[in-house]
Write a protein that holds these residues in place. Structure first.
Motif, PDB file in Angstrom:
ATOM      1  N   GLU A   1       0.836  -1.187   0.000  1.00  0.00           N
ATOM      2  CA  GLU A   1       0.000   0.000   0.000  1.00  0.00           C
ATOM      3  C   GLU A   1       0.875   1.243   0.000  1.00  0.00           C
ATOM      4  OE1 GLU A   1      -3.997  -0.857   2.388  1.00  0.00           O
ATOM      5  OE2 GLU A   1      -2.188  -1.235   3.576  1.00  0.00           O
ATOM      6  N   GLU A   2       0.411   2.261  -0.675  1.00  0.00           N
ATOM      7  CA  GLU A   2       1.101   3.539  -0.677  1.00  0.00           C
ATOM      8  C   GLU A   2       0.266   4.563   0.082  1.00  0.00           C
ATOM      9  OE1 GLU A   2       1.898   4.670  -4.686  1.00  0.00           O
ATOM     10  OE2 GLU A   2       3.790   3.559  -4.749  1.00  0.00           O
ATOM     11  N   ARG A   3       0.933   5.335   0.940  1.00  0.00           N
ATOM     12  CA  ARG A   3       0.237   6.347   1.726  1.00  0.00           C
ATOM     13  C   ARG A   3       1.021   7.649   1.685  1.00  0.00           C
ATOM     14  NH1 ARG A   3      -3.742   3.645   3.633  1.00  0.00           N
ATOM     15  NH2 ARG A   3      -3.547   1.500   4.375  1.00  0.00           N
ATOM     16  N   ALA A   4       0.279   8.726   1.821  1.00  0.00           N
ATOM     17  CA  ALA A   4       0.888  10.062   1.749  1.00  0.00           C
ATOM     18  C   ALA A   4       1.346  10.507   3.124  1.00  0.00           C
ATOM     19  CB  ALA A   4      -0.124  11.051   1.195  1.00  0.00           C
ATOM     20  N   SER A   5       2.469  11.210   3.163  1.00  0.00           N
ATOM     21  CA  SER A   5       2.955  11.747   4.420  1.00  0.00           C
ATOM     22  C   SER A   5       3.852  12.946   4.134  1.00  0.00           C
ATOM     23  CB  SER A   5       3.715  10.667   5.215  1.00  0.00           C
ATOM     24  OG  SER A   5       3.951  11.100   6.542  1.00  0.00           O
ATOM     25  N   VAL A   6       4.527  13.386   5.170  1.00  0.00           N
ATOM     26  CA  VAL A   6       5.380  14.579   5.104  1.00  0.00           C
ATOM     27  C   VAL A   6       6.689  14.264   5.810  1.00  0.00           C
ATOM     28  CG1 VAL A   6       5.604  17.005   5.800  1.00  0.00           C
ATOM     29  CG2 VAL A   6       3.371  16.112   5.090  1.00  0.00           C
ATOM     30  N   CYS A   7       7.809  14.739   5.275  1.00  0.00           N
ATOM     31  CA  CYS A   7       9.082  14.620   5.972  1.00  0.00           C
ATOM     32  C   CYS A   7       9.162  15.721   7.019  1.00  0.00           C
ATOM     33  CB  CYS A   7      10.250  14.733   4.995  1.00  0.00           C
ATOM     34  SG  CYS A   7      11.853  14.688   5.838  1.00  0.00           S
ATOM     35  N   THR A   8       9.420  15.343   8.244  1.00  0.00           N
ATOM     36  CA  THR A   8       9.385  16.301   9.359  1.00  0.00           C
ATOM     37  C   THR A   8      10.762  16.622   9.914  1.00  0.00           C
ATOM     38  OG1 THR A   8       9.146  14.606  11.068  1.00  0.00           O
ATOM     39  CG2 THR A   8       7.148  15.341   9.972  1.00  0.00           C
ATOM     40  N   PHE A   9      11.814  16.237   9.214  1.00  0.00           N
ATOM     41  CA  PHE A   9      13.154  16.535   9.711  1.00  0.00           C
ATOM     42  C   PHE A   9      13.403  18.037   9.683  1.00  0.00           C
ATOM     43  CE2 PHE A   9      15.124  12.125   8.638  1.00  0.00           C
ATOM     44  CZ  PHE A   9      14.324  11.559   9.613  1.00  0.00           C
ATOM     45  N   ASP A  10      14.424  18.481  10.424  1.00  0.00           N
ATOM     46  CA  ASP A  10      14.700  19.907  10.568  1.00  0.00           C
ATOM     47  C   ASP A  10      15.329  20.442   9.284  1.00  0.00           C
ATOM     48  OD1 ASP A  10      15.159  22.452  11.399  1.00  0.00           O
ATOM     49  OD2 ASP A  10      16.277  21.919  13.199  1.00  0.00           O
ATOM     50  N   CYS A  11      14.481  20.776   8.340  1.00  0.00           N
ATOM     51  CA  CYS A  11      14.903  21.189   7.004  1.00  0.00           C
ATOM     52  C   CYS A  11      13.848  22.149   6.473  1.00  0.00           C
ATOM     53  CB  CYS A  11      15.037  19.958   6.108  1.00  0.00           C
ATOM     54  SG  CYS A  11      15.198  20.316   4.348  1.00  0.00           S
ATOM     55  N   PRO A  12      14.233  23.195   5.768  1.00  0.00           N
ATOM     56  CA  PRO A  12      13.241  24.156   5.288  1.00  0.00           C
ATOM     57  C   PRO A  12      12.321  23.614   4.201  1.00  0.00           C
ATOM     58  CG  PRO A  12      15.420  24.704   4.443  1.00  0.00           C
ATOM     59  CD  PRO A  12      15.613  23.626   5.466  1.00  0.00           C
ATOM     60  N   ASP A  13      12.645  22.461   3.607  1.00  0.00           N
ATOM     61  CA  ASP A  13      11.845  21.963   2.483  1.00  0.00           C
ATOM     62  C   ASP A  13      10.524  21.338   2.920  1.00  0.00           C
ATOM     63  OD1 ASP A  13      13.822  22.814   0.828  1.00  0.00           O
ATOM     64  OD2 ASP A  13      14.719  20.844   0.527  1.00  0.00           O
ATOM     65  N   THR A  14      10.505  20.595   4.047  1.00  0.00           N
ATOM     66  CA  THR A  14       9.298  19.903   4.525  1.00  0.00           C
ATOM     67  C   THR A  14       8.643  19.168   3.362  1.00  0.00           C
ATOM     68  OG1 THR A  14       9.034  21.796   6.012  1.00  0.00           O
ATOM     69  CG2 THR A  14       7.288  20.157   6.031  1.00  0.00           C
ATOM     70  N   CYS A  15       9.389  18.259   2.743  1.00  0.00           N
ATOM     71  CA  CYS A  15       8.960  17.596   1.505  1.00  0.00           C
ATOM     72  C   CYS A  15       7.712  16.741   1.714  1.00  0.00           C
ATOM     73  CB  CYS A  15      10.080  16.705   0.976  1.00  0.00           C
ATOM     74  SG  CYS A  15      11.617  17.575   0.608  1.00  0.00           S
ATOM     75  N   SER A  16       6.865  16.695   0.709  1.00  0.00           N
ATOM     76  CA  SER A  16       5.793  15.708   0.695  1.00  0.00           C
ATOM     77  C   SER A  16       6.389  14.387   0.225  1.00  0.00           C
ATOM     78  CB  SER A  16       4.663  16.146  -0.235  1.00  0.00           C
ATOM     79  OG  SER A  16       5.121  16.258  -1.575  1.00  0.00           O
ATOM     80  N   ILE A  17       5.946  13.297   0.839  1.00  0.00           N
ATOM     81  CA  ILE A  17       6.517  11.990   0.526  1.00  0.00           C
ATOM     82  C   ILE A  17       5.421  10.951   0.348  1.00  0.00           C
ATOM     83  CG2 ILE A  17       8.720  12.418   1.671  1.00  0.00           C
ATOM     84  CD1 ILE A  17       7.705  10.988   4.124  1.00  0.00           C
ATOM     85  N   THR A  18       5.766   9.891  -0.349  1.00  0.00           N
ATOM     86  CA  THR A  18       4.906   8.724  -0.491  1.00  0.00           C
ATOM     87  C   THR A  18       5.571   7.573   0.245  1.00  0.00           C
ATOM     88  OG1 THR A  18       4.034   9.424  -2.625  1.00  0.00           O
ATOM     89  CG2 THR A  18       3.870   7.094  -2.096  1.00  0.00           C
TER      90      THR A  18
END
Length: 545
Positions: free
Chosen positions: A101-118
């Motif tokens: 299964e694929e689910r959507a999330s967000v990278c929460t590391f201390d970085c200004p990008d705050t990338c969206s991730i799968t």
């Protein structure tokens, strides 16, 4: 300043299963679509112990399709091929011919990008993480660290799954497993003893940004400490607050094109710049003063603008003139012609945008360096009309933090301590009352704080009762008396703003909390209940927060 939220597609329209909720400022249209649309029957409690995700949030990869090179035997467009174990040796759904299964999330590391991730989920485990296009700003890109190491971050041997009590000396890493009830009872007993002898201000929350979520970062936690009457902590001095104060000291308030030039370390940005000044550490202020001196020598200062709008010009230039290009070049370790070129380009740039970036504030004189740099556009009269100074995007979205954190619960006159001084306050009894109980969460102070050895000495004191809350055993938690297991950001819902762009994202859990780990909000709800705090604000659910 965000004046509106715009949607690139209607909320009621078709939704991608890998697109989290993303909200954007008016200047950059943002798609608004849910990361995990769930029916009432399929919704998850933050404390759920088993997966309960709706099919509408998954893109199932069916077995039988052809594998694609570079994807570990999984065709991301269609299915699963390989019957293998994960890198950790875990028997996977793929090995049994089951679907992923694929689910959507967000990278929460201390970085200004705050990338969206799968996130690819395999039998309730995080199997793979890759960038998604839900956030247009990052456009599917993800760093190697996140793409490679997230399975180990969530499921690795360092992950904390149960409450622990220290059995050896502080720092030895010797613990025994205990129940949540026993852990809460011991924390209440020991902290109550500290308060009885020293008063509530002998208790301190020692935390920083952690997962950067608005709820997990500080919501129920600060409600608890405010109600307890604990000493308050000024955290921003450790990082971005220096930059904000430097701006405020120069321009009065924190604010809600080629050719390019860069200075500092040899980075990817530097490689792409038209001019790269690789200065020696701590020499940014002399460089800025030399640029000001060169602008004056070349007759590029906007004297009319300065006379009408700039205070302290004579004092600033008196200091700057002590640093002609030749002297600054020697101290900064850069060629003289590069400094002159930088000054020339700044004078000619239309518009001129100055972005000090992150890092300057971490030096001893970082605030002064930032002030000297951001003063240069004022000397040129290049403020407004398309010119600008870029500090960050932390204030892009208005926040009602007082409602979230309830500072009104704190007793009047409660002291505030600077986070940079905590190592000294722990190692030395210079405060009245001294610190005798410390809660460490969203933070690893032994690694992050200046003077690591002093912080280690402070945390090693047997007369300081220390509670640690984290997803993994760290250098700091090894010194704690009681350790509580926190859920990772993949295991609870939260909102994530960014300090590098104008997008706000919401992420739902992609797996259930592992073991007996809990979200920070639930941990502090339980602490509040054990301490007898029965006000309604301590029973607020994450949805209500």
């Amino acid at each position: 300043m965000v004046s509106t939220v715009t949607a690139a597609q209607p909320i009621s329209g078709p939704r991608s299963p890998c697109r989290p909720r993303v909200f954007g400022a008016k200047s950059s249209p943002a798609p608004v679509s849910p990361a995990a649309p769930q029916s009432a029957a399929a919704s998850c409690s933050p404390n759920s112990r088993s997966p309960c995700f709706s099919a509408s949030n998954s893109n199932r990869l069916q077995p039988g399709a052809t594998g694609t090179p570079g994807t570990n035997g999984v065709d991301l467009a269609g299915g699963s091929l390989a019957r293998v174990k994960s890198p950790s040796g875990h028997l996977t759904a793929r090995s049994l011919g089951m679907s992923l299964e694929e689910r959507a999330s967000v990278c929460t590391f201390d970085c200004p990008d705050t990338c969206s991730i799968t996130v690819t989920i395999d039998d309730g485990r995080v199997a793979k993480v890759r960038g998604s296009h839900a956030l247009p700003y990052t456009a599917g890109v993800i760093c190697t660290k996140v793409a490679r190491d997230m399975e180990a971050f969530v499921h690795g041997p360092q992950r904390l799954l149960y409450p622990l009590r220290r059995t050896g000396s502080k720092g030895s890493g010797q613990f025994e497993r205990i129940s949540w009830e026993a852990a809460l009872d011991e924390i209440h007993k020991r902290v109550d003893e500290v308060i009885g002898r020293w008063g509530p201000q002998a208790v301190l929350p020692l935390n920083y940004a952690g997962p950067h979520g608005l709820l997990a970062g500080d919501s129920m936690s600060l409600r608890f400490f405010h109600r307890l009457g604990a000493s308050q902590l000024y955290r921003r001095a450790l990082c971005g607050g220096v930059r904000s104060e430097a701006w405020a000291g120069t321009y009065g308030a924190v604010p809600g094109s080629p050719p390019d030039f860069a200075e500092g370390a040899n980075t990817k940005i530097a490689e792409q710049a038209d001019l790269h000044l690789q200065t020696l550490p701590g020499t940014d202020t002399p460089l800025a003063w030399a640029v000001a001196t060169e602008l004056e020598r070349a007759g590029k200062l906007d004297k009319e603008f300065i006379a009408a709008n700039v205070l302290g010009f004579d004092e600033f230039m008196a200091r700057a003139r002590e640093w002609p290009v030749s002297r600054a070049a020697s101290v900064c370790g850069v060629p003289e012609d590069q400094i002159r070129t930088l000054a020339e380009w700044m004078a000619e740039a239309d518009p001129l945008v100055v972005a000090p970036g992150n890092g300057l504030e971490r030096g001893r004189h970082g605030g002064g360096a930032i002030r000297a740099i951001v003063a240069l556009p004022a000397l040129l009269g290049k403020l407004g009309r398309g010119n600008g100074i870029v500090l960050g995007a932390s204030n892009s979205f208005p926040k009602t933090l007082a409602k979230l954190q309830r500072p009104d619960l704190a007793p009047a006159g409660t002291r505030t301590l600077n986070i940079l001084d905590i190592g000294r306050h722990l190692a030395e009894d210079g405060l009245d009352p001294p610190l005798r109980a410390v809660f460490i969460y969203n933070h690893n102070p032994i690694v992050v704080h200046p003077d690591q050895n002093r912080m280690r000495r402070g945390l090693a004191r047997e007369d300081v009762f220390t509670i640690g809350i984290d997803v993994a055993m760290t250098e700091s938690l090894a010194h704690c008396d009681v350790v509580l297991p926190a859920a990772t950001h993949f295991e609870y819902p939260d909102l994530y703003s960014s300090y590098g762009h104008h997008w706000l994202q919401r992420a739902e859990p992609v797996i259930a909390p592992l073991g007996e780990s809990l979200p920070n909000t639930e941990i502090f709800r339980r602490l509040a209940a054990r301490f007898g705090f029965d006000e309604p604000c301590f029973r607020a659910s994450d949805a209500e927060l």
